[in-house]
Write a protein that holds these residues in place. Structure first.
Motif, PDB file in Angstrom:
ATOM      1  N   HIS A 263     -36.458 -40.010 -70.307  1.00 13.60           N
ATOM      2  CA  HIS A 263     -36.654 -41.439 -70.572  1.00 13.60           C
ATOM      3  C   HIS A 263     -35.553 -42.417 -70.228  1.00 13.60           C
ATOM      4  O   HIS A 263     -35.831 -43.554 -69.883  1.00 13.60           O
ATOM      5  CB  HIS A 263     -37.069 -41.623 -72.026  1.00 13.60           C
ATOM      6  CG  HIS A 263     -38.530 -41.381 -72.206  1.00 13.60           C
ATOM      7  ND1 HIS A 263     -39.056 -40.115 -72.313  1.00 13.60           N
ATOM      8  CD2 HIS A 263     -39.582 -42.231 -72.220  1.00 13.60           C
ATOM      9  CE1 HIS A 263     -40.375 -40.206 -72.408  1.00 13.60           C
ATOM     10  NE2 HIS A 263     -40.719 -41.466 -72.350  1.00 13.60           N
ATOM     11  N   CYS A 298     -42.464 -38.393 -65.712  1.00 13.59           N
ATOM     12  CA  CYS A 298     -42.657 -39.175 -66.936  1.00 13.59           C
ATOM     13  C   CYS A 298     -41.925 -40.512 -66.857  1.00 13.59           C
ATOM     14  O   CYS A 298     -41.753 -41.065 -65.772  1.00 13.59           O
ATOM     15  CB  CYS A 298     -42.291 -38.361 -68.169  1.00 13.59           C
ATOM     16  SG  CYS A 298     -43.605 -37.207 -68.613  1.00 13.59           S
ATOM     17  N   CYS A 299     -41.483 -41.030 -67.996  1.00 16.09           N
ATOM     18  CA  CYS A 299     -41.047 -42.431 -67.999  1.00 16.09           C
ATOM     19  C   CYS A 299     -39.762 -42.696 -67.228  1.00 16.09           C
ATOM     20  O   CYS A 299     -39.602 -43.752 -66.625  1.00 16.09           O
ATOM     21  CB  CYS A 299     -40.939 -42.935 -69.425  1.00 16.09           C
ATOM     22  SG  CYS A 299     -42.556 -43.475 -70.017  1.00 16.09           S
ATOM     23  N   PHE A 316     -46.922 -36.291 -67.748  1.00 13.11           N
ATOM     24  CA  PHE A 316     -46.665 -35.363 -68.850  1.00 13.11           C
ATOM     25  C   PHE A 316     -47.298 -33.979 -68.650  1.00 13.11           C
ATOM     26  O   PHE A 316     -46.643 -32.960 -68.847  1.00 13.11           O
ATOM     27  CB  PHE A 316     -47.188 -36.011 -70.135  1.00 13.11           C
ATOM     28  CG  PHE A 316     -46.941 -35.234 -71.396  1.00 13.11           C
ATOM     29  CD1 PHE A 316     -45.652 -34.929 -71.807  1.00 13.11           C
ATOM     30  CD2 PHE A 316     -48.007 -34.822 -72.198  1.00 13.11           C
ATOM     31  CE1 PHE A 316     -45.427 -34.230 -72.982  1.00 13.11           C
ATOM     32  CE2 PHE A 316     -47.788 -34.118 -73.367  1.00 13.11           C
ATOM     33  CZ  PHE A 316     -46.499 -33.817 -73.763  1.00 13.11           C
ATOM     34  N   CYS A 337     -40.770 -36.238 -74.746  1.00 15.48           N
ATOM     35  CA  CYS A 337     -41.887 -35.785 -73.903  1.00 15.48           C
ATOM     36  C   CYS A 337     -41.516 -34.623 -72.996  1.00 15.48           C
ATOM     37  O   CYS A 337     -42.166 -34.378 -71.970  1.00 15.48           O
ATOM     38  CB  CYS A 337     -42.484 -36.939 -73.097  1.00 15.48           C
ATOM     39  SG  CYS A 337     -42.999 -38.293 -74.150  1.00 15.48           S
ATOM     40  N   GLY A 453     -49.889 -45.118 -71.796  1.00 14.23           N
ATOM     41  CA  GLY A 453     -49.872 -43.909 -72.604  1.00 14.23           C
ATOM     42  C   GLY A 453     -49.896 -42.615 -71.816  1.00 14.23           C
ATOM     43  O   GLY A 453     -49.778 -42.593 -70.602  1.00 14.23           O
ATOM     44  N   CYS A 454     -50.150 -41.562 -72.572  1.00 11.48           N
ATOM     45  CA  CYS A 454     -49.764 -40.207 -72.208  1.00 11.48           C
ATOM     46  C   CYS A 454     -50.899 -39.430 -71.549  1.00 11.48           C
ATOM     47  O   CYS A 454     -51.831 -40.009 -71.007  1.00 11.48           O
ATOM     48  CB  CYS A 454     -49.342 -39.498 -73.480  1.00 11.48           C
ATOM     49  SG  CYS A 454     -48.524 -40.571 -74.696  1.00 11.48           S
ATOM     50  N   GLY A 483     -46.114 -45.954 -68.249  1.00 12.92           N
ATOM     51  CA  GLY A 483     -46.112 -44.586 -68.762  1.00 12.92           C
ATOM     52  C   GLY A 483     -46.850 -43.615 -67.862  1.00 12.92           C
ATOM     53  O   GLY A 483     -46.866 -43.746 -66.641  1.00 12.92           O
ATOM     54  N   CYS A 484     -47.509 -42.647 -68.499  1.00 20.10           N
ATOM     55  CA  CYS A 484     -48.211 -41.632 -67.729  1.00 20.10           C
ATOM     56  C   CYS A 484     -49.502 -42.185 -67.145  1.00 20.10           C
ATOM     57  O   CYS A 484     -50.031 -41.651 -66.171  1.00 20.10           O
ATOM     58  CB  CYS A 484     -48.464 -40.411 -68.604  1.00 20.10           C
ATOM     59  SG  CYS A 484     -46.918 -39.543 -68.943  1.00 20.10           S
ATOM     60  N   CYS A 525     -42.728 -46.629 -71.000  1.00 18.98           N
ATOM     61  CA  CYS A 525     -43.307 -47.041 -72.288  1.00 18.98           C
ATOM     62  C   CYS A 525     -42.515 -48.166 -72.947  1.00 18.98           C
ATOM     63  O   CYS A 525     -43.105 -49.075 -73.516  1.00 18.98           O
ATOM     64  CB  CYS A 525     -43.381 -45.859 -73.244  1.00 18.98           C
ATOM     65  SG  CYS A 525     -44.388 -44.509 -72.633  1.00 18.98           S
ATOM     66  N   MET A 559     -50.897 -39.443 -76.917  1.00 21.71           N
ATOM     67  CA  MET A 559     -50.655 -38.327 -77.840  1.00 21.71           C
ATOM     68  C   MET A 559     -49.400 -38.520 -78.683  1.00 21.71           C
ATOM     69  O   MET A 559     -49.266 -37.933 -79.731  1.00 21.71           O
ATOM     70  CB  MET A 559     -50.584 -36.987 -77.081  1.00 21.71           C
ATOM     71  CG  MET A 559     -49.510 -36.856 -76.028  1.00 21.71           C
ATOM     72  SD  MET A 559     -47.893 -36.380 -76.673  1.00 21.71           S
ATOM     73  CE  MET A 559     -46.797 -36.970 -75.409  1.00 21.71           C
ATOM     74  N   SER A 560     -48.444 -39.346 -78.260  1.00 20.67           N
ATOM     75  CA  SER A 560     -47.135 -39.323 -78.927  1.00 20.67           C
ATOM     76  C   SER A 560     -47.060 -40.281 -80.115  1.00 20.67           C
ATOM     77  O   SER A 560     -47.860 -41.211 -80.239  1.00 20.67           O
ATOM     78  CB  SER A 560     -46.034 -39.676 -77.923  1.00 20.67           C
ATOM     79  OG  SER A 560     -46.108 -41.045 -77.607  1.00 20.67           O
ATOM     80  N   LYS A 562     -44.729 -42.330 -80.392  1.00 18.16           N
ATOM     81  CA  LYS A 562     -44.360 -43.607 -79.760  1.00 18.16           C
ATOM     82  C   LYS A 562     -45.611 -44.427 -79.474  1.00 18.16           C
ATOM     83  O   LYS A 562     -45.628 -45.646 -79.654  1.00 18.16           O
ATOM     84  CB  LYS A 562     -43.609 -43.356 -78.445  1.00 18.16           C
ATOM     85  CG  LYS A 562     -42.237 -42.771 -78.634  1.00 18.16           C
ATOM     86  CD  LYS A 562     -41.572 -42.516 -77.287  1.00 18.16           C
ATOM     87  CE  LYS A 562     -42.163 -41.301 -76.615  1.00 18.16           C
ATOM     88  NZ  LYS A 562     -41.632 -41.089 -75.255  1.00 18.16           N
TER      89      LYS A 562
END
Ligand code: CUV
Ligand code: SF4
Length: 633
Positions: A263, A298-299, A316, A337, A453-454, A483-484, A525, A559-560, A562
């Motif tokens: 991140h 990822c981020c 992810f 993540c 999001g994820c 994000g994702c 994110c 899912m997170s 966050k």
């Protein structure tokens, strides 16, 4: 054969690698998800409490028999709300701690030349200093940076007042927050208060628990995340459009492949400097490699793609697959993540999994602590480790052909300037949103939606993002993404010039006219704070509140924790927010109704839950059209 994996992901690049994993008897996230079935019904509904050692307690809903209260007497509403609040606090803490690290890096840039960090955007620094009432007279950039960094760090624990960035919101919004007693005060305090009030025997009123949780979430969106984004822009530059490649096809057989995953741009920016160091490039060549291929995941991948055009390898659910290519010489990770499973997968190949943060060590990985006070030197050591591993490759390499091209890097500055017809320049930090407002008012654009999001095994990988995005742009809704979700969209070609073929007439016209893709990549994110600001500017310009805008948010595969914090601050900022996966609260009818309905009357925004992307799109479009009607546009 590999077609069998259609039920796991809709990204073809993954099929060959999932098959390779099967042949090589390597377990992936999909195997573990299958082994986990059936998942615990109490947990799923938010009805299991472990807040004290008299527990665990669980509330039985499926039959008349069985306990309806915990041993302390907490009921389903209290238990579900406490669980949710704690998750929101954890999510807020993750983003905010990231923001704090960026503030420390800015301080290092000012005070510590050994760090190698430098202020890349002094204009944005000065403008923030002015906004915060910091006098810049007779001060050089470093002094201003130190003051801004110190002021940002105070936001975490100041004893009085409220967060500075709150003042960026429209007045009506601030009034609602005041009325509800959720104005974020100090980031650490607001998070701690959730932990305190959800301790056994403290707050038992689910609505009041949500007050504290909402405040902690707002201290993420309008606090920690916004500090993260703004100070990252100051340190590393405001993102501008770059054309990049994305998906697992970005690996190169003849180069050292270094994946940066996690991140914080403090690490990835330093790694980027290190991979360009002539001595390390030379070392790579000595090992027989053509060069060093840095790619993101990822981020943190979003961040360096936005600022430097570095390829985005995967999201992810692709982290294990990246290593399964056999072509990754090192995967360097920091925080959030990062699946602990990576160390097991890495063991099956020559890949070095390198952890760098004292906050995140993984058994089986190599730990090389990243020292921000000597960031560049520290990054060089890590890159040297990666480069020297090239010679250990074991053959059995499979790099998928699949990769897509697209444009990333749409900061608010870049979006505003693009719509204004200013090509590729972020020179004026915050121009006017008039062209955006005009396009919306005229109806050429029906509205805007954020897809963030994820990935989550409960939704077909990437499909939730892609289908929703396609359906929205087909209906002239401009999509922004982070994000994702951003990975899913670029992989599907939705950030390319050709993506106008998926658009309705209005959106296609706008995209062609100002040369933007219909799906705009706004970052990581924490950069959802950019979206808050864009909405806020738009609302102010149109003389309304954020809740009145024809806009919506969606997290189709979240899912997170966050994501829970994000969802909560977005809803409390007035945005209708669609979730593709239900949060673990459904055991409490009161809390579920509160989040999906009652909350509308308070903040103007609410959660909605819809797993089917087509139906989700219909609901979002419906919401947007209703808002247009109320605005008489
Ligand atoms: Ni911070 S939080 S899986 S990397 S978006 Fe991707 Fe984004 Fe979710 Fe994590
Ligand atoms: Fe059970 Fe109450 Fe303890 Fe939770 S806090 S574990 S409900 S006794």
């Amino acid at each position: 054969m590999s077609e069998d994996f259609k039920c796991l992901s809709c990204d073809k690049a993954n099929y060959k690698l999932i098959e390779k994993a099967k042949n090589e008897k390597i377990e992936t996230v999909w195997d573990r998800a299958e082994a986990m079935q059936p998942q615990c019904g109490f947990g799923e509904m938010g009805l299991c409490c472990t807040n004290c050692s008299m527990g665990p307690c669980r509330i039985v809903k499926v039959s008349e028999d069985g306990p309806k209260k915990g041993i302390c007497g907490a009921d389903e509403d209290t238990i579900a709300a406490r669980n949710l609040a704690r998750s929101i606090a954890a999510g807020s803490s993750a983003h905010s701690d990231h923001g704090r690290d960026i503030a420390h890096a800015l301080y290092n840039a000012a005070k510590n030349p050994e760090s190698g960090y430098k202020v890349k955007n002094p204009e944005k620094l000065i403008s923030l200093a002015k906004e915060w009432g910091i006098s810049t007279e007779n001060l050089d950039i470093k002094d201003i940076a130190a003051k801004v960094a110190e002021t940002a760090l105070q936001e975490f624990g100041k004893p009085f007042g409220h967060l500075r960035f709150v003042d960026r919101a429209p007045e009506d919004r601030i009034d609602i927050w005041k009325k509800m007693n959720v104005v974020p005060r100090a980031i650490d305090r607001d998070i701690v208060e959730v932990l305190h009030s959800t301790h056994i025997g403290c707050d038992a009123d689910y609505r009041n628990i949500m007050v504290a949780a909402t405040r902690a979430a707002l201290s993420d969106g309008w606090g920690g995340s916004m500090i993260g984004t703004e100070l990252s822009d100051i340190l590393f530059g405001v993102p501008e459009p770059h054309e990049i490649e994305a998906n697992l096809g970005v690996f190169k057989e003849d180069e050292v492949n270094l994946v940066i995953h996690g991140h914080e741009p403090t690490l990835s920016e330093a790694i980027l400097v290190a991979v360009n160091d002539p001595e390390l490039v030379e070392l790579a060549k000595k090992q027989g490699a053509e060069g060093i291929n840095l790619v993101g995941m990822c981020c943190t991948g979003n961040e360096i793609a936005m600022r430097h055009g570095i390829p985005m390898a995967g999201n992810f659910f692709q982290q294990e697959l990246a290593i399964i290519t056999g072509a990754v010489d090192a995967m360097v990770v920091d925080v959030q993540c990062i699946m602990p499973a990576l160390s097991q997968v890495a063991k099956c190949y020559h890949t070095k999994l390198i952890t760098t943060s004292p906050k995140a060590k993984i058994p089986g990985a190599i730990h090389m602590q990243f020292n921000e006070e000597e960031a560049i030197e520290s990054a060089k050591k890590i890159v040297r480790e990666a480069v020297s591993n090239f010679k250990n490759r074991r053959g059995n390499i499979l790099i998928p052909q699949e990769k897509s091209k697209g444009f990333v890097g749409y900061s608010n500055e870049a979006i505003i300037n693009a719509l204004d017809g200013v090509a590729n320049s972020v020179a004026h930090p915050m121009g006017t949103v008039k062209p955006l407002a005009d396009a919306i008012k005229s109806g050429v654009l029906r509205g805007a939606a954020a897809i963030v999001g994820c990935n989550n095994h409960k939704v077909l990988h990437d499909k939730g993002h892609e289908e929703l995005a396609k359906e929205l742009i087909k209906n002239d809704v401009l999509v922004v993404t982070t994000g994702c979700g951003a990975y899913a969209c670029i992989k599907e070609g939705l950030m390319s010039k050709e993506a106008t073929k998926f658009c309705g007439k209005g959106l296609a016209t706008v995209c062609e006219l100002v040369k933007i893709p219909p799906v705009l990549h706004m970052g990581s994110c924490v950069d959802i704070s950019r979206i808050l600001l864009l909405l806020s500017e738009l609302a102010k310009f149109m003389n309304v509140d954020i809740k009145d805008l024809p806009a919506a948010g969606a997290a189709p595969e979240w899912m997170s924790e966050k994501a829970l914090s994000i969802g909560t601050y977005v809803v409390a900022s007035g945005v209708y927010t669609m979730l593709g996966v239900a949060p673990q609260v459904t055991g409490s009818e009161n809390l579920t109704r509160f989040l999906t309905d009652d909350i509308k009357d308070i903040y103007g925004g609410c959660f909605d839950i819809e797993a089917n992307p087509q139906k989700a799109a219909e609901k979002i479009i419906d919401h947007i059209e209703k808002k247009r009607k109320s605005l008489n546009i």
